[in-house]
Enzyme design. Structure first.
Site, short mmCIF file in Angstrom:
data_model
loop_
_atom_site.label_atom_id
_atom_site.label_comp_id
_atom_site.label_asym_id
_atom_site.label_seq_id
_atom_site.Cartn_x
_atom_site.Cartn_y
_atom_site.Cartn_z
N LYS A 76 0.83 -1.20 0.00
CA LYS A 76 0.00 0.00 0.00
C LYS A 76 0.87 1.25 0.00
CE LYS A 76 -3.37 2.30 3.03
NZ LYS A 76 -2.50 3.45 3.36
N LYS A 94 7.47 0.76 1.81
CA LYS A 94 8.23 -0.04 0.82
C LYS A 94 9.58 0.61 0.53
CE LYS A 94 5.30 0.32 -2.46
NZ LYS A 94 4.52 1.35 -1.74
N LYS A 134 5.45 8.40 -7.91
CA LYS A 134 5.91 9.43 -6.96
C LYS A 134 7.42 9.61 -7.01
CE LYS A 134 4.33 7.80 -3.07
NZ LYS A 134 3.87 6.48 -3.51
N ASP A 169 -1.54 -0.63 -4.48
CA ASP A 169 -2.97 -0.33 -4.47
C ASP A 169 -3.42 0.37 -5.75
OD1 ASP A 169 -1.44 1.83 -3.73
OD2 ASP A 169 -2.51 2.23 -1.87
#
Length: 337
Positions: free
Chosen positions: A47, A52, A78, A166
């Protein structure tokens, strides 16, 4: 249109029966032994915001200190995977660099997109700005560029891919769908949403296993572990091992926020990442057991997830504020001949 001849009908019937027989055959179990390829390519999913990038930056750093040649590839639009590794400094992404080079009529070179620190090699695929393109398509384009740069000939011991879990579009499932990695690791915590994402990744692995894929789940990393045990229970029910539990500790939070690597052999958290590096290297890919929504909810107390709520069907009166009126059907009904 004329009816099929008896011969054509027979051929069609045999084709259908052959397809049914093929669909009924269970795929072989995933390899239970150690991965034998020279390079282990491992995709990490979880998620957004679950940790991560934090996990991978420290894991890759520890592996490099152990003498392994490691490549870390950020596959999140990102572009934050490598920020922690480089002390908060952003690196040029493959997608933006490729676009600039194309406009200038120049090819992309390794040194334009790949950078290193203390033995760790790292790069970011990048992605489009909000509302200006498909992130999944950006992932596909990024890997196409990597292949042109000779990705399959690079001599790394480990290639770690950081994927957002996700987002359900196909580009983010590329390593699983196309057997681009040997195994998957999920990062989760003791909260329903992160375990929901981890379970979806297990579902994807199982889906592509049934289509003949070979990727398995090597295990789970529990981040910000507060000891409540839901993530441990999920891993146990899904049939995957827990590779490491990273505690919800203020020292870790503070150092991570300051873009500081804690996965150093001589640091207080060094043994934790030594253990994680060993488990990641040795854990075989296994076929997970995806959980149903009710099974996920059962990991938590009813006051935490609202399992005592009863679904009450809505009525036409609720929607319109008036008494329900049954209107005659416009369907044409033919009398039986």
């Amino acid at each position: 249109m004329s009816a099929p001849t008896p011969a054509t009908a027979t051929v069609q019937f045999r084709q259908r029966e052959r397809l049914r027989a093929e669909a009924a055959v269970e795929p072989d179990a995933p390899a239970a032994g150690p991965v034998t390829k020279a390079t282990q390519i491992i995709a990490i999913y979880g998620k957004g915001g679950i940790g991560k990038s934090f996990t991978l930056a420290n894991l890759s750093y520890m592996m490099a200190q152990q003498g392994k040649k490691v490549l870390l590839i950020g596959c999140d639009p990102k572009s934050d995977t490598t920020s922690l590794l480089f002390g908060g400094k952003a690196t040029p992404t493959i997608i933006e660099t490729s676009a600039k080079k194309k406009l200038a009529g120049e090819p992309v070179a390794i040194g334009d997109v790949c950078f290193k620190r203390d033995g760790v090699f790292a790069m970011e695929l990048g992605g489009p700005e909000v509302g200006r393109g498909c992130g999944g398509r950006g992932i596909i384009h990024g890997f196409e560029t990597l292949e042109k740069l000779g990705f399959h000939e690079w001599g790394f011991d480990y290639v770690l891919l950081d994927f957002l879990g996700d987002v359900v579009c196909g580009g983010f499932g590329l390593p699983i769908a196309r057997d681009m990695c040997q195994k998957v690791i999920v990062v989760g915590s003791n909260d329903l949403q992160s375990l929901y994402v981890a379970n979806n990744v297990c579902r994807a692995v199982e889906y592509f296993r049934k289509l003949g894929g070979n990727v398995g789940v090597a295990g789970m990393v529990i981040n910000k572990d507060d000891g409540t045990g839901e993530a441990q229970a999920f891993a146990r029910n899904a049939g995957i091992p827990v590779l490491a539990s990273i505690p919800a500790h203020e020292d870790i939070r503070r150092k991570s926020a300051a873009y500081e690597i804690i996965g150093k052999p001589d640091g207080p958290w060094g043994p934790l990442f030594v253990q994680l590096a060993t488990h990641v290297a040795e854990a075989p890919p296994v076929r997970p057991v995806p959980q149903s929504q009710d099974e996920l909810l059962a990991l938590f107390s009813s006051d935490a997830v609202g399992r005592d709520v009863v679904l009450e069907p809505a009525t036409v009166f609720d929607m319109m504020g008036s008494t329900e009126v049954t209107k005659p059907s416009l369907e044409v009904i033919y009398d039986a001949a």
